[in-house]
Design a protein around this motif. Structure first.
Motif: not given
Length: 115
Positions: A22, A25, A44
């Motif tokens: 996450g 991203a 994210s």
């Protein structure tokens, strides 16, 4: 692969992998283009939240340790549909959020069908 071979939801390494993915991203969506992809940023942040929930799931409730593959697959498919919807509604770059949402939906369906 049987139900027993599959890892239980949660755990330190499972959650940390979601958190790291996450955050990577998030960095890509923030620094990728001139306008910030808000749908990707929301996705994210949701992925980091899922990682935190995976780390804390078994500590909060023992019910999370016994989820079957259908509920887990449904959860991932709904997350993908949510990401897809938010990305399409709020983003100027719809392709990246759309791809991420579709990939989550496919991942959820594959988990539900035990693939």
């Amino acid at each position: 692969m049987t139900e027993r071979d599959r890892l239980d939801f949660g755990g330190l390494w499972n959650g940390l992998s979601y958190i790291v993915l996450g955050l990577v991203a998030l960095a890509v969506f923030v620094f990728y283009g001139d306008p910030v992809d808000t749908g990707g940023v929301i996705a994210s942040i949701a992925l980091v939240g899922i990682g935190v929930a995976a780390v804390l799931a078994q500590k909060l409730s023992p019910l999370f340790a016994e989820l079957n593959r259908y509920w887990t697959g449904l959860f991932w498919a709904l997350c993908g549909l949510g990401i897809l919807g938010l990305g399409l509604l709020s983003s100027t770059k719809r392709a990246s959020s759309g791809v991420l949402g579709v990939l989550f939906v496919i991942y959820g369906v594959l988990i539900a069908f035990d693939r």
